[in-house]
Write a protein that holds these residues in place. Structure first.
Motif, PDB file in Angstrom:
ATOM      1  N   ALA A   1       0.829  -1.213   0.000  1.00  0.00           N
ATOM      2  CA  ALA A   1       0.000   0.000   0.000  1.00  0.00           C
ATOM      3  C   ALA A   1       0.863   1.263   0.000  1.00  0.00           C
ATOM      4  O   ALA A   1       1.823   1.379   0.772  1.00  0.00           O
ATOM      5  CB  ALA A   1      -0.918   0.007   1.210  1.00  0.00           C
TER       6      ALA A   1
ATOM      7  N   ARG B   1      -8.255   5.773   0.532  1.00  0.00           N
ATOM      8  CA  ARG B   1      -7.890   4.622  -0.279  1.00  0.00           C
ATOM      9  C   ARG B   1      -6.436   4.755  -0.721  1.00  0.00           C
ATOM     10  O   ARG B   1      -5.971   5.870  -0.988  1.00  0.00           O
ATOM     11  CB  ARG B   1      -8.793   4.533  -1.515  1.00  0.00           C
ATOM     12  CG  ARG B   1     -10.239   4.199  -1.181  1.00  0.00           C
ATOM     13  CD  ARG B   1     -11.051   4.027  -2.451  1.00  0.00           C
ATOM     14  NE  ARG B   1     -12.436   3.670  -2.166  1.00  0.00           N
ATOM     15  CZ  ARG B   1     -13.364   3.464  -3.104  1.00  0.00           C
ATOM     16  NH1 ARG B   1     -13.033   3.596  -4.387  1.00  0.00           N
ATOM     17  NH2 ARG B   1     -14.587   3.139  -2.757  1.00  0.00           N
TER      18      ARG B   1
ATOM     19  N   SER C   1      -1.842   3.067  -4.638  1.00  0.00           N
ATOM     20  CA  SER C   1      -1.460   1.795  -5.244  1.00  0.00           C
ATOM     21  C   SER C   1      -1.405   0.737  -4.157  1.00  0.00           C
ATOM     22  O   SER C   1      -1.354   1.054  -2.971  1.00  0.00           O
ATOM     23  CB  SER C   1      -0.099   1.909  -5.950  1.00  0.00           C
ATOM     24  OG  SER C   1       0.926   2.239  -5.030  1.00  0.00           O
TER      25      SER C   1
ATOM     26  N   SER D   1      -3.120  -2.512  -2.023  1.00  0.00           N
ATOM     27  CA  SER D   1      -4.471  -2.776  -1.518  1.00  0.00           C
ATOM     28  C   SER D   1      -4.485  -2.855  -0.001  1.00  0.00           C
ATOM     29  O   SER D   1      -3.481  -3.187   0.629  1.00  0.00           O
ATOM     30  CB  SER D   1      -5.011  -4.091  -2.095  1.00  0.00           C
ATOM     31  OG  SER D   1      -4.207  -5.191  -1.686  1.00  0.00           O
TER      32      SER D   1
ATOM     33  N   LEU E   1      -7.274  -4.532   2.688  1.00  0.00           N
ATOM     34  CA  LEU E   1      -8.499  -5.307   2.840  1.00  0.00           C
ATOM     35  C   LEU E   1      -8.750  -5.578   4.317  1.00  0.00           C
ATOM     36  O   LEU E   1      -7.822  -5.879   5.074  1.00  0.00           O
ATOM     37  CB  LEU E   1      -8.396  -6.635   2.081  1.00  0.00           C
ATOM     38  CG  LEU E   1      -8.087  -6.554   0.580  1.00  0.00           C
ATOM     39  CD1 LEU E   1      -7.903  -7.951  -0.002  1.00  0.00           C
ATOM     40  CD2 LEU E   1      -9.180  -5.792  -0.157  1.00  0.00           C
TER      41      LEU E   1
END
Length: 256
Positions: free
Chosen positions: A10, A77, A80, A82, A84
């Motif tokens: 991230a 967000r 680049s 992720s 989760l």
């Protein structure tokens, strides 16, 4: 073992402007000067957190701790990579988040509960417990605009700790509370950890991290510098050299 948080490469970047006005920007460009720069508040960070872990997030001011929590909570967000998560997330990433100054404490209680995913029936059922924890007394029906930062902290934290969550996060939530309220919050957080809820906890106080957490992550200039044992992490930061080992005076640091 169930993975509750998975952060995979991230990255989150921000723009730093060198001018305050359009005129200054135009003049700087005309003179060939830089008008802005970018930096990675979170830079290619990867880790996983399993169900029931209590993770302390440490690092110097500006290291990227709060940005990382905002990515985990869904407020931001990543640019680049992720991030989760599994299940309901509760907690505070900034004092007063979600408050409407034109509404009373009672109305903001319901508003914050809704933001955290609680239904009206669930909030009604837990209303007395939330009010008792916040201890706002006659000020419950006063507009939040007239609340001190400490009163906002009490109300916001009281709602958050009464959410039936799978992941609980805390950053800066206790920094403006008085000492008795901090102790009350610490006790409640101990109960949350004991119940098996996954905890993510930002702190500069090694004593508090020692008693609450079983693992520590350390951010350095946006990158993950350490991930492992609490004592080793505290030594890595040299926080064991300054004699500050008090959990009672814990302050959750403001960060980027």
């Amino acid at each position: 073992m169930t993975t509750m948080i998975k952060v995979d490469n991230a990255t989150k970047a921000f723009t730093l402007s060198y001018q305050r006005s359009l005129k200054q920007t135009v003049l700087a460009k005309a003179r060939g000067r830089k008008t802005h720069d970018t930096f990675n508040a979170v830079d290619d960070v990867t880790f996983s957190v399993h169900e029931g872990e209590a993770v302390g997030l440490m690092g110097l001011n500006g290291s990227g701790k709060s940005t990382l929590l905002k990515l985990i909570s869904g407020v931001m967000r990543p640019d680049s990579g992720s991030v989760l998560t599994r299940g309901r997330i509760a907690g505070l990433i900034a004092t007063g988040t979600g408050f409407d100054n034109n509404l009373s404490g009672r109305e903001n209680l319901y508003l914050n509960a809704a933001i955290l995913g609680m239904s009206r029936a669930e909030t009604d059922r837990k209303f007395d417990e939330i009010v008792d924890f916040a201890d706002l007394g006659k000020f419950l029906d006063t507009d939040v605009a007239y609340y001190s930062s400490g009163m906002k902290a009490r109300l916001g934290f009281s709602v958050a700790v009464n959410v039936d969550a799978d992941i609980f996060i805390a950053d800066e939530a206790l920094a403006v509370g008085d000492r008795p309220f901090k102790r009350k919050c610490k006790k409640r957080m101990d109960e949350i950890v004991a119940s098996g809820v996954t905890m993510f906890y930002v702190s500069h106080a090694p004593g508090s991290v020692r008693t609450l957490c079983n693992r520590v992550l350390i951010m350095e200039n946006g990158r993950l510098g350490f991930d492992g044992d609490v004592e080793e992490g505290i030594h890595y930061l040299h926080y064991d050299d300054n004699g500050d080992d008090s959990g009672d005076d814990d302050e959750l640091g403001t960060d980027i």
